[in-house]
Each structure stands twice: as C-alpha cells, then as structure tokens.
Design an enzyme around this catalytic site. Structure first.
Site, short mmCIF file in Angstrom:
data_model
loop_
_atom_site.label_atom_id
_atom_site.label_comp_id
_atom_site.label_asym_id
_atom_site.label_seq_id
_atom_site.Cartn_x
_atom_site.Cartn_y
_atom_site.Cartn_z
N LYS B 78 0.85 -1.19 0.00
CA LYS B 78 0.00 0.00 0.00
C LYS B 78 0.89 1.24 0.00
CE LYS B 78 -3.88 1.71 2.87
NZ LYS B 78 -4.72 1.37 4.07
N SER B 153 -9.60 0.96 3.02
CA SER B 153 -8.76 1.79 2.19
C SER B 153 -7.65 1.03 1.47
CB SER B 153 -8.14 2.89 3.04
OG SER B 153 -7.26 2.35 4.00
N SER B 177 -9.71 -1.57 7.14
CA SER B 177 -9.10 -1.28 5.83
C SER B 177 -8.28 -2.40 5.23
CB SER B 177 -8.23 -0.02 5.94
OG SER B 177 -9.05 1.12 5.91
#
Lengths: 95, 487
Positions: B78, B153, B177
């Site tokens: 990420k 996310s 997330s």
C-alpha cells in the site's frame, strides 16, 4: 441543527482549511448528518466509565538519552518545497 | 499453470527446488500486470527495473545459500509505507512527489526476508475511505466485476493480490481497511493485534487504531507474511515486546475442543441475505471440523460507528496537522502570508473526504465539545472492550461476516458519506478494542462477488485465527477460483 454554517467556518479556520462557498454548504449538511448520528452515544450512561485511549496494558517506553545517527541536514531538507541549503524557507512571518 | 497464478508458498517451493528463478517469477508478474492493470488499476507506482534488479540479486543469494524466507518473491505494498526507492503518496496530491528519507520498518523487514518490491498500491487518500474512490490517482476496480469497488482503504492491496499482480501485499487497517477489501476481493487479510507489527514509517491516520497487516492468496501465505513482519521495534514505542511464533505451526487440521462464538449483533438487520447464508454455511463447516458453536453478545456493537467516527477523525485531525507546506509535500506558492500559505496548501492538497474528517475531528476536540464528543467516545470504547472480554469468557474466538453486503457499484454511495461509514459496522470494534481480525474467503453471491468470513480473537490470538481460517479454507469451495479479468 447540530452544526451551523458559522461553526463550520470557525472549525475550518482552526484546522487551517479554506473552504469554497460550495464546500461550506455541502460540509455543513454532511457534518450535521454525521453529528446527529453520533449523538446516539448519549443513549449510554457513562459517568463512571473510564476512558480508553490505548488498548494494551503498556507503560511508557523510556530509552537512554544518547546521541545516535539521524538524518543529515541535507536529507531533512530534501523534500522541502523551498529551502536554502540550511533551513526551510517560508513566507515572511514578521513584517 | 502460469507462474503469476501460484500461491506464494508454492512459488517459494519451486524456487527452493530450483524449478524456477526469481527473475522468471518477476517477469511473469510484470507481464500479468501489463495485461490486467488497465482493468484493475491497483498500482500507483511500478518499479520494473528495480524489481528485476532485485530478482537477479535474489537468484544469486539463493545459489550462495544466503536466501531469506521470502527470497525472490515479488510483493507490492500500500502506498502508505515509507520507501526510499520510490515515492510515498498516501493517495494524496499533498505527497505526490514525496520520497521518504527512510524505509518503514515493515519494508526493511521485507527486504531482509529477501522479497522483491514491485511497487506501491492505490489507497483511499490517507487511508480514509472504504471504497478506494478517494485516491487522488484513480479508482481501483474489483477484479471480480468491472465497475465495482475493490473496498478500502487498502483496495489496491486486495485487488492486486486477487488479480495475481503480486504474490502478496501489505495494507494497513484502522477500522477494517485490510479485512473489508480482502473480503470484497476474495483474498485473505489479517489485521494483527495492536502492537504486534511496527507502525514506524506507516503514514499515521489514527495512531491508537492503525495496524499493519498482510493480504494474501491463502492462509498459509498469511502465516508466512506474519512471520516476516511481526515483532517489537524500538522505533515504535507502541509495538509490544513479545516472542514471534512460527505462525505456520498453527495450520493444523481439526478444530475439536474449540468454541466459536457468533455475536448475535453481527447477524442483525441490514445484513444482506446472501452474505448471511454464505457465512452460515462456512460456520457449519467449522462445526464439521469439530468446533462447538455458541451464541454470544457484543451489546455495544451498534455504538461502534459513532465512537469510531469521533475517535479516528480526532486523531487524524491532529496527525494531519503536519501537512503544512513547510517541510515536505505540496505548497501553494501564491500565498503572501504564512497563515494563507497553510490554508491554501491544505485546501488544495487534501481531497474532500480528508477535509471532512479533519473538520469532524477538529470539531470533536474543540473547546466546549471535547467532553461531549471525544471523551464520551473514548468511554464507549471502554464498553466495547469490555464486551469482548465478556464474550471471550464464553468462547475462544468469534466468527461473523466482514461486511454487511458484497461490493457495490463505483459511485453508488458517493454523495452519502454516512451510509459508507455505516457499512464499516462489523470491522470497527476490533480496532477500538485492539484485537486481531482475519478475513477469509467463504463464497460468492449470485453475481459472482466474493463474500468473506471474519474471525476475531483475544489480543495476540493470531495463531487461533490462522488455525480456524485454515480449516475454513480447507472446506469451502473457493480455492483455485480466479476472477476473469478483461485484458
């Protein structure tokens, strides 16, 4: 209304945000809906309930105050939008 | 079978056996990325040359006997983890050109384990969002259905794994997330216990809730990733000094003697009937494996969204104060005064969802409102923690859905932030209480969209989660099913 347009502008000032007229309108409506929803917490009696700010039973982590390798000045300045090789440069603060 | 479609442990086995090389795996993955990335759009940054260079090195290390446990495996992370070799944007204009002066601890650990870092993955800006629609650099598409959200996310981290664009990835989980996109994309995703994995070099969203974890193709890969990233770090004072077990030891068949609790509030109104049915089928399989099923209650579940959407924005408003256009990141150069520079920089650099949360957080912490909002929410957090303690007196771990519904269409909830916040109701409590959670693929709905099962355990119960997740994976009919991606 949980929050007024005026309050949104005040909070935006505290948060150093500048909102367009449009954004103020939209945010006021959305923040009002969110704050109305979170008022749900008032259903709970919490007078004698302790606060939780950390989920683990840990104590402060101290370390010896010794000099260790860290970023060089050049590395620390490398991402600055403006710098003069020695310091970060910002708009004039004192006239 | 193409190399890119292998699980990580199978790829490792072939590398160990000398049947393939890291360069071959990396080339296969890069070809796969070229084929599917136009449809999936999971990457913010792809470092082809760096990855191939590292793969060549890894092949040498393997020959000379200096191979780490993940030597030669192409991974992606990420874009919230600081990396010195490529930008760390955090999905924001604010950090579009930011190159971190140090690697996050988990990045260093992956390097030490010998992994190949392919690139950085799309995320909601500053990890604020549940859909990956709030990234300044594009929207991720669910590999299982074009035009549907990948979740967030860590949506890029889930989509890239589901689309075979990397063998495994890292995400971060502040309110679901990792687990939510894992569930929506049909991958395994673990949020470890708060303190299990170092947060050093993870761009902070809500520091008392944030935790780093892996997204993988199966449970064994999750265990392998946890072996490499867990442990105390002197650079993160909230990481906990506790021995890291070999998590693969937890992967044994049979669940006799285990009591699995079903929190009745997690199966309540608003739960999609297909999600309910698929997860209950999965629970029946755990029962077949020898587990005892008991009903338990987490009575304050209905308050977790309200508590979370005060605490997380409050912490975020404080953490994001650092983005002021002085030391790094975007600056508006037209402003004449310092205050105007702050305001214009932040107003232009942050997207709408980030501004919304900064405003909520600033309001909740502002004079006159602190007790009514932030303090109250922190007290309710205690009640939620106590719910878990009571439930874990009656069972060893909890099983439930991860999300009330499967993935929805991109744009469907764009104008209703509260509706999206409410969809997080089944994942937020784990962060508020600091307990670990695992999302394991469990089945599909009639549209072919994945549905996951969430397992939650007491603090440091990661082995228990992996043990039960492994048993579920052995029994559900999802292994080997792959999305068909237009290319």
């Amino acid at each position: 209304m949980k929050i007024t347009r005026q309050e949104v502008l005040h909070v935006a000032g505290l948060a150093r945000l500048e909102l367009s007229e449009d954004e103020v309108d939209r945010m006021t409506g959305q923040l009002d809906a969110i704050l109305t929803y979170v008022a749900k917490l008032d259903e709970l009696e919490t007078t004698d309930v302790a606060v939780t700010t950390h989920t683990q039973e840990v104590v402060n982590a101290f370390r010896e105050d010794v000099v260790r390798p860290s970023l060089t000045r050049q590395e620390a300045l490398a991402n600055a939008p403006e710098q003069n090789g020695e310091a970060f440069v910002v708009p004039r603060v004192i006239g | 079978m193409n190399y890119y479609a292998l699980t990580m442990h199978e790829a490792l086995r072939r590398l160990d056996a000398g049947e393939t090389t890291s360069v071959a795996l990396t080339e296969a993955i890069l070809t796969r990325i070229d084929a599917v990335e136009p449809s999936v759009r999971a990457f913010v940054n792809l470092d082809r040359e760096g990855a191939l260079r590292r793969a060549e090195q890894a092949d040498v290390e393997r020959k000379t006997g200096a191979a780490g446990p993940l030597c030669g495996i192409p991974l992606a992370v990420k874009d919230i983890f600081c990396t010195t070799t490529m930008p760390t944007t955090c999905g924001s204009r604010m950090l579009e050109t930011f190159i971190a002066p140090y690697d996050a601890t988990v990045i260093s650990k992956l390097h030490q384990a010998g992994a190949v870092l392919l690139g950085k993955l799309v995320m909601d800006e500053f990890a604020m969002g549940s859909t990956c629609e709030h990234c300044a650099f594009g929207v991720v598409h669910n590999p299982w259905k074009a035009g549907y959200i990948a979740g967030g996310s860590s949506g890029g981290s889930a989509a890239a794994v589901a689309a075979d664009e990397c063998y495994a990835s890292l995400g971060s989980d502040t309110g679901g997330s990792i687990r939510q996109p894992a569930s929506l994309c049909g991958t395994v995703g673990m949020k470890p216990t708060y303190g299990r994995v170092s947060r050093y070099g993870l761009v902070a969203f809500a520091s008392s809730l944030d935790q780093v974890g892996p997204l993988t193709k199966d449970v064994r890969d999750c265990a392998l990733m946890m072996n490499s990233i867990s442990g105390h770090d002197p650079l993160d004072s909230t990481s906990i000094d506790r021995t890291v077990p070999d998590y693969t030891q937890a992967l044994v068949n049979g669940l006799s003697g285990l009591r699995i609790g079903l929190p009745r509030e997690y199966f309540g109104a608003g739960l999609d009937p297909e999600v309910d049915a698929v997860v209950r089928q999965g629970i029946a399989m755990l029962q077949d494996a020898g587990a005892t099923i008991v009903e338990v209650s987490l009575p304050h579940t209905e308050y977790c969204v309200a508590a979370y959407y005060l605490i997380a924005p409050a912490e975020a408003s404080s953490n994001l104060a650092r983005f002021d256009g002085v030391r790094y990141g975007y600056r508006d150069r037209s402003a004449a005064s310092l205050i105007d520079m702050y305001k214009q920089t932040r107003s232009q650099g942050f997207g709408e969802e980030v501004k919304r949360r900064i405003l909520i957080g600033t309001y909740a912490l502002s004079a006159g409102y602190y007790d009514a909002y932030y303090k109250k929410a922190s007290q309710v957090r205690t009640l939620i923690k106590q719910d878990y303690a009571r439930a874990f007196a009656d069972c060893d771990l909890l099983a439930s859905p991860v999300t009330p519904t499967p993935a929805w269409q991109i744009g469907a909830k764009s104008n209703d932030p509260l509706a999206v916040y409410l969809s997080d109701i089944l994942t937020l409590s784990a962060n508020l209480a600091g307990v670990p959670g695992l999302s394991v693929p469990c089945g599909f709905n009639h549209q072919g969209l994945p549905i996951g099962m969430q397992l939650q355990a007491p603090h440091f119960g990661e082995e228990l989660l992996l043990h039960v997740g492994y048993n579920l994976e052995q029994r559900v009919d999802v292994a080997g099913k792959k999305p068909v991606i237009a290319s």
